[in-house]
Design a protein around this motif. Structure first.
Motif, PDB file in Angstrom:
ATOM      1  N   GLY A 159       0.818  -1.200   0.000  1.00 61.40           N
ATOM      2  CA  GLY A 159       0.000   0.000   0.000  1.00 61.40           C
ATOM      3  C   GLY A 159       0.850   1.248   0.000  1.00 61.40           C
ATOM      4  O   GLY A 159       2.069   1.214  -0.085  1.00 61.40           O
ATOM      5  N   GLY A 166      -3.498  -4.360  -1.157  1.00 59.25           N
ATOM      6  CA  GLY A 166      -4.490  -3.638  -0.385  1.00 59.25           C
ATOM      7  C   GLY A 166      -4.263  -2.147  -0.465  1.00 59.25           C
ATOM      8  O   GLY A 166      -3.133  -1.678  -0.596  1.00 59.25           O
ATOM      9  N   SER A 167      -5.352  -1.365  -0.422  1.00 55.85           N
ATOM     10  CA  SER A 167      -5.293   0.087  -0.493  1.00 55.85           C
ATOM     11  C   SER A 167      -4.692   0.502  -1.842  1.00 55.85           C
ATOM     12  O   SER A 167      -5.218   0.125  -2.887  1.00 55.85           O
ATOM     13  N   GLY A 184      -4.192  -2.392  -3.753  1.00 56.23           N
ATOM     14  CA  GLY A 184      -5.421  -2.863  -4.375  1.00 56.23           C
ATOM     15  C   GLY A 184      -5.650  -2.210  -5.724  1.00 56.23           C
ATOM     16  O   GLY A 184      -6.139  -2.844  -6.667  1.00 56.23           O
ATOM     17  N   TRP A 185      -5.308  -0.929  -5.821  1.00 57.48           N
ATOM     18  CA  TRP A 185      -5.323  -0.239  -7.117  1.00 57.48           C
ATOM     19  C   TRP A 185      -4.401  -0.934  -8.103  1.00 57.48           C
ATOM     20  O   TRP A 185      -4.777  -1.212  -9.247  1.00 57.48           O
ATOM     21  N   THR A 186      -3.167  -1.216  -7.654  1.00 59.58           N
ATOM     22  CA  THR A 186      -2.198  -1.857  -8.539  1.00 59.58           C
ATOM     23  C   THR A 186      -2.675  -3.236  -8.969  1.00 59.58           C
ATOM     24  O   THR A 186      -2.513  -3.628 -10.133  1.00 59.58           O
ATOM     25  N   ILE A 243      -8.083  -8.179  -4.517  1.00 58.01           N
ATOM     26  CA  ILE A 243      -8.131  -6.721  -4.448  1.00 58.01           C
ATOM     27  C   ILE A 243      -8.730  -6.348  -3.099  1.00 58.01           C
ATOM     28  O   ILE A 243      -9.878  -6.697  -2.804  1.00 58.01           O
ATOM     29  N   TYR A 264      -9.638  -3.499  -0.058  1.00 56.57           N
ATOM     30  CA  TYR A 264      -9.996  -2.086   0.209  1.00 56.57           C
ATOM     31  C   TYR A 264      -9.234  -1.146  -0.734  1.00 56.57           C
ATOM     32  O   TYR A 264      -8.415  -0.330  -0.316  1.00 56.57           O
ATOM     33  N   PRO A 265      -9.562  -1.220  -2.022  1.00 53.80           N
ATOM     34  CA  PRO A 265      -8.739  -0.545  -3.041  1.00 53.80           C
ATOM     35  C   PRO A 265      -9.203   0.861  -3.402  1.00 53.80           C
ATOM     36  O   PRO A 265     -10.333   1.276  -3.149  1.00 53.80           O
ATOM     37  N   LEU A 320     -10.197   2.536  -6.719  1.00 53.06           N
ATOM     38  CA  LEU A 320     -10.621   2.011  -8.018  1.00 53.06           C
ATOM     39  C   LEU A 320     -11.034   3.107  -8.993  1.00 53.06           C
ATOM     40  O   LEU A 320     -10.969   2.915 -10.196  1.00 53.06           O
ATOM     41  N   GLN A 333     -13.590  -5.730   1.257  1.00 52.23           N
ATOM     42  CA  GLN A 333     -13.862  -4.332   1.549  1.00 52.23           C
ATOM     43  C   GLN A 333     -14.397  -4.162   2.969  1.00 52.23           C
ATOM     44  O   GLN A 333     -15.237  -4.948   3.424  1.00 52.23           O
ATOM     45  N   CYS A 336     -10.926   4.591   1.357  1.00 50.02           N
ATOM     46  CA  CYS A 336     -11.347   3.974   0.094  1.00 50.02           C
ATOM     47  C   CYS A 336     -12.779   3.481   0.305  1.00 50.02           C
ATOM     48  O   CYS A 336     -13.000   2.328   0.699  1.00 50.02           O
TER      49      CYS A 336
END
Length: 665
Positions: free
Chosen positions: A435, A513-514, A517-519, A535, A537-538, A540, A592, A599
């Protein structure tokens, strides 16, 4: 040794065991002859307990449930407690209670029935009144800290100032009794530090759109007889210089960490009678980090001792605790198995206490005696939950990314004392993105990783471009390239492991995560490297973040990571996983917390809505009462078992000891 398919091995490292060891001690402090700190309690709803180690070495919980010692300032919090000795003996503790965010005073040895009493009021506006980074000044009858005050319903309707709270409780029902130490000058501030002679105070501030690792300023003010700050001025730092910590040495000189050369190094400067700061001098100039990202208010990478020496946390990639002689420039490191020291140090005479862990030991409180050079665990000491033969063995690796750039990673192959994989079979691997993204994956024992490696699934943690610990140039690789460089670097590690015959190219997963999670989500949308992804708590939808969809602290973070929204709105759409669900063809698991204000769950639900009916199997677990980072046992256990369940299904692993997921298509 028995032979069995990778991923099918039996293991004593179950999800409940991993959950019980989740979290770490934080914020140590010396209270008389005792050592105090906060500690995680996953089985108690994830609260943070205040723990004391008495002079005889016994440990006990200082505050029973439901007291939760944790601040919400900038949502990530920071140092939530401070203490002083009472004149009549025994500790006097001030702490922030998470549910109502009030400051409380507590005298645990005052006699039978002693209970915490509130020092600050409850606000009826927005997120309320919040407090962090306290320092008790008994002679002034106050505790100095940072006040975060919400002025309206929006997450950005907020102000922060250094403030003084009376210790007599007069502010418990009266906001007016809180004394603001200085006028509003910066959007974000750290707690003020008083010079040894009491004449000056120093603190750090910064403003949007900068993050603290972009640029901060050190402020200096005179402290008048009535305790007010006068003639506050900026004496160091700027828009392109990150100073995450400033404090005084015993001689009244200002110590500060600055990355003005491209590396966070430690500097010292004198203060003239008129408050002018001399040119800071580097005490140990070298291409190495003596600081880090200021994610939590009150983090500290150095601590001055009364004899003029300075304890420092430093390193490149991994970190050590060292004792620096500022006059000679000599630096001597503590010897031990620790490879990661957190930015939290406490000094008690000639002893320094920090929180540290290593690849074969969890986080514990370690005391270094500067007279003898001996370092030993003195609190929350690591004990092996299982035979260490089940722990993963890390391999520090440097891979080659696009354009020949270096990509740092820690690779954990499958490891089991009684099993090996069949000849000719390659193990599945999970590529983990940390993260932040301005952060790093520490080289420490993590039972979540052991949960997979002891079952025959390899793990690789990637410190992709943008990670800390390798200098500002490495950190800046992610500027306006989030969703590109991080995705490319993770893919470079994954494909290299497959190409060299370490990992099965058909059984690669991505997890984060975080910001990780985006990545993970962006990797599934932008590459065909992975068979599945987890994924957590991303982030998005970056457009949502840029238009009021997150908390104040990170509301302008994407100006640097993607670019100012008003200048490059198309880039936000192009990078967004929500906008490219049609490109995701691999199964995924989405986890989530429903109380996440960083997020928010709305972004996860938007992704799910767009994924519905496309024929790609996916599962969703949402947890009541969990925020940004799971803390309770139930969420920790269910999420870890669900992740393994995904890999069992997608990788074709034969095992029946994990619950089935309910997949949507």
């Amino acid at each position: 040794m028995d032979t069995a398919a990778y991923g099918s091995w039996p293991s004593p490292v179950d999800a409940a065991l991993a959950a019980a060891h989740d979290g770490r001690p934080e914020y140590p402090g010396a209270v008389g002859d005792e050592l105090w700190w906060t500690a995680p309690r996953p089985a108690e709803g994830g609260r943070r307990a205040l723990v004391r180690r008495r002079a005889d070495g016994t440990e006990e919980t200082a505050l029973p449930s439901p007291w939760n010692v944790r601040s919400r300032v900038v949502e990530y919090g920071g140092r939530p407690w401070a203490a002083a000795d009472r004149p009549e003996g025994g500790p006097f503790v001030v702490f922030c209670h998470f549910p109502d965010q009030r400051l409380y005073a507590y005298e645990p040895d005052a006699g039978p029935g002693a209970e915490p009493r509130p020092l600050t009021p409850v606000s009826a506006v927005g997120g309320g009144l919040r407090w962090v980074d306290p320092v008790v000044h008994p002679d002034r009858g106050e505790v100095w800290c940072v006040l975060e005050e919400f002025t309206g319903p929006a997450p950005t309707d907020v102000r922060r100032v250094p403030a003084a709270v009376p210790l007599d409780g007069s502010a418990a029902g009266d906001r007016a009794a809180v004394r603001e130490l200085t006028g509003e000058r910066h959007r974000f501030v750290t707690g003020p530090r008083l010079s040894p002679d009491g004449s000056r105070a120093a603190w750090i501030g910064w403003d949007h759109p900068r993050m603290p690792w972009d640029g901060t300023e050190v402020l200096l003010a005179e402290v008048a007889a009535d305790g007010t700050f006068r003639d506050a001025r900026t004496v160091a730092g700027g828009p392109a210089e990150s100073i995450p910590q400033a404090d005084w040495d015993a001689a009244g000189r200002l110590l500060l960490v600055s990355d003005r050369t491209g590396w966070w190094n430690l500097y010292r400067a004198s203060v003239d009678d008129d408050g002018t700061l001399s040119e800071p001098v580097a005490l140990r100039p070298r291409p190495e980090e003596f600081g880090g990202p200021l994610w939590k208010i009150g983090h500290g990478w150095f601590a001055p001792l009364e004899n003029g020496l300075v304890a420092v946390v430093h390193g490149t990639g991994t970190t050590s605790l060292g004792i620096l002689d500022p006059e000679r420039g000599d630096l001597v490191d503590a010897v031990g198995p620790w490879t990661e020291w957190t930015p939290a140090l406490a000094v008690h005479g000639t002893r320094v206490v920090g929180v540290a862990a290593g690849p074969y030991g969890s986080y514990e409180l370690v005391e270094l005696d500067t007279r003898t050079g001996r370092a030993r665990a003195v609190g929350a000491a690591h004990t092996d939950a299982v035979d260490p033969a089940y722990y993963p063995e890390p391999r520090l690796r440097t891979f080659t990314g696009p354009g020949g750039r270096e990509v740092h990673a820690q690779v954990y192959p499958p490891r089991h004392p009684g099993f090996t994989g069949p000849d000719g079979e390659l193990p599945p691997y999970v590529i983990r993105a940390h993260g932040g993204p301005t952060g790093h994956a520490p080289l420490v024992l993590d039972l979540e990783i052991a949960y997979f490696t002891s079952r025959g699934i390899g793990v690789a943690e990637v410190n992709y471009g943008g990670s800390t610990g390798y200098g500002r140039e490495y950190r800046e690789r992610l500027r306006e390239q989030w969703g590109v460089v991080d995705v490319e670097d993770c893919a470079a590690v994954a494909t290299a492991l497959a190409a060299e015959g370490t990992a099965d190219p058909a059984r690669l997963a991505v997890r984060g995560g975080s910001a990780g999670g985006w990545t993970a989500a962006a990797s599934l949308a932008a590459t065909d490297v992975y068979a599945c992804g987890t994924i957590v708590y991303p982030v998005l939808d970056p457009r949502g973040w840029a238009t009021g969809g997150t908390h104040d602290f990170e509301s302008r973070y994407l100006d640097g990571l993607i670019g100012p929204f008003d200048r490059v709105p198309g880039r936000y759409k192009e990078r967004s996983p929500v906008e490219h669900v049609d490109r995701i063809t691999a199964p995924f698991l989405l986890l989530q917390g429903l109380d996440d204000v960083i997020c928010p769950p709305e972004q996860a639900e938007r992704l799910l809505d767009r994924a519905a009916g496309r024929g790609v199997p996916h599962a969703y677990l949402a947890f009541e009462g969990e925020g940004h980072g799971f803390r309770g046992t139930e969420a920790l256990v269910r999420s870890l078992e669900a992740e393994l369940s995904l890999y069992v299904k997608v990788f074709g692993i034969d095992r029946t000891d994990v619950p089935d997921l309910e997949y949507r298509t």
